[in-house]
Scaffold this active site. Structure first.
Site, PDB file in Angstrom:
ATOM      1  NE  ARG A 283      -3.987  -2.191   1.739  1.00  0.00           N
ATOM      2  CZ  ARG A 283      -4.901  -2.659   2.556  1.00  0.00           C
ATOM      3  NH1 ARG A 283      -4.957  -2.225   3.793  1.00  0.00           N
ATOM      4  NH2 ARG A 283      -5.774  -3.543   2.163  1.00  0.00           N
TER       5      ARG A 283
ATOM      6  CD  GLU B   4      -7.790   0.700  12.564  1.00  0.00           C
ATOM      7  OE1 GLU B   4      -8.691  -0.074  12.189  1.00  0.00           O
ATOM      8  OE2 GLU B   4      -7.564   1.796  12.022  1.00  0.00           O
TER       9      GLU B   4
HETATM   10  C1  FAD Z   1     -13.864  -0.163   4.650  1.00  0.00           C
HETATM   11  C2  FAD Z   1     -12.819  -0.970   5.369  1.00  0.00           C
HETATM   12  C3  FAD Z   1     -12.408  -2.198   4.842  1.00  0.00           C
HETATM   13  C4  FAD Z   1     -11.447  -2.964   5.519  1.00  0.00           C
HETATM   14  N1  FAD Z   1     -11.080  -4.179   4.993  1.00  0.00           N
HETATM   15  C5  FAD Z   1     -10.192  -4.963   5.678  1.00  0.00           C
HETATM   16  C6  FAD Z   1      -9.849  -6.267   5.236  1.00  0.00           C
HETATM   17  O1  FAD Z   1     -10.350  -6.733   4.223  1.00  0.00           O
HETATM   18  N2  FAD Z   1      -8.954  -6.992   5.945  1.00  0.00           N
HETATM   19  C7  FAD Z   1      -8.364  -6.511   7.091  1.00  0.00           C
HETATM   20  O2  FAD Z   1      -7.556  -7.211   7.711  1.00  0.00           O
HETATM   21  N3  FAD Z   1      -8.696  -5.282   7.551  1.00  0.00           N
HETATM   22  C8  FAD Z   1      -9.580  -4.500   6.879  1.00  0.00           C
HETATM   23  N4  FAD Z   1      -9.889  -3.248   7.359  1.00  0.00           N
HETATM   24  C9  FAD Z   1      -9.351  -2.846   8.670  1.00  0.00           C
HETATM   25  C10 FAD Z   1     -10.067  -3.609   9.782  1.00  0.00           C
HETATM   26  O3  FAD Z   1     -11.429  -3.741   9.430  1.00  0.00           O
HETATM   27  C11 FAD Z   1      -9.970  -2.904  11.146  1.00  0.00           C
HETATM   28  O4  FAD Z   1      -8.649  -2.581  11.442  1.00  0.00           O
HETATM   29  C12 FAD Z   1     -10.497  -3.804  12.265  1.00  0.00           C
HETATM   30  O5  FAD Z   1     -11.782  -4.295  11.930  1.00  0.00           O
HETATM   31  C13 FAD Z   1     -10.559  -3.020  13.568  1.00  0.00           C
HETATM   32  O6  FAD Z   1     -11.270  -3.769  14.515  1.00  0.00           O
HETATM   33  P1  FAD Z   1     -11.447  -3.172  15.975  1.00  0.00           P
HETATM   34  O7  FAD Z   1     -12.282  -4.140  16.716  1.00  0.00           O
HETATM   35  O8  FAD Z   1     -10.133  -2.810  16.534  1.00  0.00           O
HETATM   36  O9  FAD Z   1     -12.237  -1.792  15.774  1.00  0.00           O
HETATM   37  P2  FAD Z   1     -13.649  -1.461  15.073  1.00  0.00           P
HETATM   38  O10 FAD Z   1     -14.184  -2.607  14.321  1.00  0.00           O
HETATM   39  O11 FAD Z   1     -13.449  -0.184  14.340  1.00  0.00           O
HETATM   40  O12 FAD Z   1     -14.633  -1.238  16.309  1.00  0.00           O
HETATM   41  C14 FAD Z   1     -14.480  -0.148  17.191  1.00  0.00           C
HETATM   42  C15 FAD Z   1     -15.787   0.040  17.936  1.00  0.00           C
HETATM   43  O13 FAD Z   1     -15.573   0.978  18.997  1.00  0.00           O
HETATM   44  C16 FAD Z   1     -16.734   1.794  19.131  1.00  0.00           C
HETATM   45  N5  FAD Z   1     -16.348   3.033  19.809  1.00  0.00           N
HETATM   46  C17 FAD Z   1     -15.496   3.990  19.365  1.00  0.00           C
HETATM   47  N6  FAD Z   1     -15.400   4.980  20.281  1.00  0.00           N
HETATM   48  C18 FAD Z   1     -16.207   4.644  21.331  1.00  0.00           C
HETATM   49  C19 FAD Z   1     -16.533   5.268  22.554  1.00  0.00           C
HETATM   50  N7  FAD Z   1     -16.023   6.467  22.921  1.00  0.00           N
HETATM   51  N8  FAD Z   1     -17.423   4.653  23.386  1.00  0.00           N
HETATM   52  C20 FAD Z   1     -17.985   3.463  23.048  1.00  0.00           C
HETATM   53  N9  FAD Z   1     -17.702   2.831  21.883  1.00  0.00           N
HETATM   54  C21 FAD Z   1     -16.809   3.405  21.034  1.00  0.00           C
HETATM   55  C22 FAD Z   1     -17.196   1.999  17.682  1.00  0.00           C
HETATM   56  O14 FAD Z   1     -18.568   2.366  17.626  1.00  0.00           O
HETATM   57  C23 FAD Z   1     -16.912   0.610  17.077  1.00  0.00           C
HETATM   58  O15 FAD Z   1     -18.042  -0.221  17.149  1.00  0.00           O
HETATM   59  C24 FAD Z   1     -10.857  -2.475   6.709  1.00  0.00           C
HETATM   60  C25 FAD Z   1     -11.264  -1.238   7.222  1.00  0.00           C
HETATM   61  C26 FAD Z   1     -12.231  -0.491   6.570  1.00  0.00           C
HETATM   62  C27 FAD Z   1     -12.642   0.836   7.160  1.00  0.00           C
END
Ligand code: FAD
Length: 533
Positions: free
Chosen positions: A278, A366
């Site tokens: 990327r 993340e």
């Molecule tokens: C469009 C897109 C496509 C992607 N495709 C891929 C892929 O194909 N393969 C891959 O490996 N990665 C991909 N990624 C990256 C990957 O999806 C993310 O890095 C990963 O899903 C993050 O997971 P997470 O649980 O850390 O956070 P998230 O799934 O972002 O969840 C965070 C949660 O925290 C909640 N939150 C935030 N702030 C607060 C607060 N103050 N109080 C309460 N709740 C809160 C939010 O509402 C959310 O539900 C993609 C990302 C995007 C945006």
């Protein structure tokens, strides 16, 4: 509310953490400002998950690790990268048992090749359905476990502290504006990334970096904040309604596709295949645009003209219909694409047990920085969310088992007045400044300008007044305050790093420097952002 383990955020990291903590005997509360399992990036992920399963060809997690370290351009935290690569196979097989439905060939789970991986390593459910399937599977597991309480519409606005120890959080019930104190023996920040800071992003509204701001204010450190990943081929034109701006990636996985400049020359040595990682693809596109070979809207062309109508339909049936509804026929039309903010390599600094420096506070997914260094490989983010979530849940439950329930001290924030600004309008301005000056190509002058504008907002974003009833303006102010703080961290770190490495590219310092093969750590000191390292 009271719980053994509080998990803030219900993406893959938060939900995996909840399952691991509950299986270890803890009572768990999952709080999300959006709907459970539907708020952040996980549910939006379309494509692939990187894992050394060895189902397609022989593989070992050490090969995956070696590719991850190479892509990270010398800045991965090896213990975190190892955890990601070593534990991913177990999590992926567990997800398989839970019925996620990884795509299969006759007798094995299918694995496809992605840029930067040395062999076919990426599993998927369907090329546009991986994230929704992952999210649904984890939601179903959560529903089966009575030890896990799930609460959407609960926005965590601050972590609670007793001295230096995290004792839970202060939340706001979004529909009523009521303050909800949550006592917890252990707390996990799983709030995802920060790409909402940028005007052009692939994220949802909840990704303004809340977790980074929460952790900073509680005394934790952030790491590598300058490394924001730009997805090279975000959709730019023609106008497209109801489609994802990063939808061209699955197309490239399946069909290759040619990236062309205004002179219709292929400028990446790909020969129609999909091989460039990327950061390299992003830089190559920016170079074409900067040197006057860009398309009318400031990107490059993406062509699938080599594909037949039947071939396109066989690969992406219903998506082709939706493109047609937007007036796009890929056998005839070219698409304009340009880099778009997508993922954050930096984040909260943790050890391999997901512990931040603040007792009682963990992070996962993340929200954590360091595993992917200066550039992330395709598919590593979902694996990171699974593996880090699982580890955080386990360790948080172990801590809770030997801790007493804390009681929260009263919040002191009620006195602040609402500032005389329109926070929603300020968010838009901030996003534009970040896009313009703190994007994939940076310079001292632009970064200074951005920093000044971020600092100008500091006073208005001081103390947060207590919410009074349902008030969208309060949510905007809350978001602006966090986004401003996080934007300051990204901008300062980018200004200080006088070299180009991975996702951080400086027009005024175009080479990587050995002296900069080190992390920058950030903490708040007397309310001000301080960089160390
Ligand atoms: C469009 C897109 C496509 C992607 N495709 C891929 C892929 O194909 N393969 C891959 O490996 N990665 C991909 N990624 C990256 C990957 O999806 C993310 O890095 C990963 O899903 C993050 O997971 P997470 O649980 O850390 O956070 P998230 O799934 O972002 O969840 C965070 C949660 O925290 C909640 N939150 C935030 N702030 C607060 C607060 N103050 N109080 C309460 N709740 C809160 C939010 O509402 C959310 O539900 C993609 C990302 C995007 C945006």
């Amino acid at each position: 509310m009271e719980t053994d383990v509080l998990i803030i955020g219900s993406g893959a990291a938060g939900m995996y953490a909840a399952i691991a903590a509950a299986r270890s005997g803890a009572r768990v509360l999952v709080a999300d400002r959006s709907l459970i399992g539907r708020g952040g990036a996980t549910v939006m992920a379309q494509m692939t998950v990187a894992v050394a399963l060895g189902e397609e060809t022989p593989d070992h997690w050490e090969h995956h690790l070696s590719d991850t370290l190479k892509a990270g351009r010398g800045l991965c935290e090896p213990a975190l990268s190892q955890l990601l690569c070593e534990d991913a196979p177990e999590c992926i097989r567990q997800m398989d048992e839970w019925g996620v439905g990884w795509a299969r060939a006759a007798s094995h789970i299918r694995q496809v090749q992605a840029p930067g991986h040395d062999r076919p390593r990426c599993v998927y459910v369907d090329f546009v359905n991986t994230g929704p399937a992952v999210s649904k599977t984890l939601r179903a597991q959560l529903q089966r476990m009575p030890e896990i309480r799930r609460t959407g519409d609960l926005l965590v606005s601050d972590l609670a502290l007793d001295g230096e120890r995290c004792t839970g959080a202060w939340a706001v019930h979004v529909p009523t504006g009521k303050t909800v104190p949550i006592s917890a023996k252990a707390t996990i920040v799983a709030t995802g990334g920060l790409t909402r800071l940028y005007a052009r992003n692939s994220a949802s509204l909840n990704m303004g970096g809340d977790g980074y701001a929460l952790a900073l204010r509680a005394g934790a450190e952030l790491i590598d904040m300058e490394f924001v990943q730009f997805f090279p081929i975000g959709h730019l034109a023609p106008r497209m309604v109801g489609m994802d701006p990063i939808m061209w990636d699955p197309f490239r996985y399946k069909l290759g596709g040619r990236l062309l400049n205004a002179g219709m020359e292929e400028f990446l040595a790909e020969e129609g295949k999909y091989t460039s990682v990327r950061d390299r693809a992003t830089q190559a596109i920016l170079k074409e645009v900067a040197e006057g070979r860009g398309t009318p809207h400031g990107g490059v062309w993406l062509s699938f003209k080599h594909c037949s109508a039947a071939g396109l339909r066989a690969a992406f049936g219903p998506v082709i219909e939706r493109l047609a509804a937007n007036g796009i026929d890929l056998t005839r039309d070219l698409i304009e694409v340009a880099p778009i903010a997508h993922y954050h390599m930096g984040g909260i600094r943790v050890d391999a047990d997901m512990r931040t420096g603040v007792p009682g506070l963990f992070a996962a997914g993340e929200a954590v920085g360091g595993a992917n260094g200066a550039n992330r490989l395709s598919g590593n983010a979902i694996s990171e969310a699974f593996t880090f979530g699982r580890r955080a849940g386990l360790r948080a439950a172990q801590l809770a088992a030997r801790s007493r329930m804390p009681s929260l001290r009263e919040s002191e924030k009620a006195a602040a007045a609402f500032p005389d600004i329109n926070p929603a309008a300020e968010i838009v301005k901030l996003q534009q400044v970040m896009n313009e000056h703190v994007g994939p190509l940076r310079s001292a002058a632009g970064l200074q300008d951005a920093l000044q504008r971020v600092l100008d907002l500091r006073e208005a974003c001081g103390a947060l007044p207590a919410p009074h009833g349902l008030d969208p303006r309060w949510i905007d102010l809350h978001d602006l305050r966090n986004m401003r703080l996080v934007a300051e961290c990204v901008t300062r770190a980018a200004l200080d790093r006088t070299e180009s490495r991975g996702a951080h590219q400086r027009a005024d310092f175009p080479e990587a420097s050995d002296a900069w093969q080190r992390h920058q750590r950030i903490r708040l000191s007397g309310g001000s952002v301080r960089i160390e390292g």
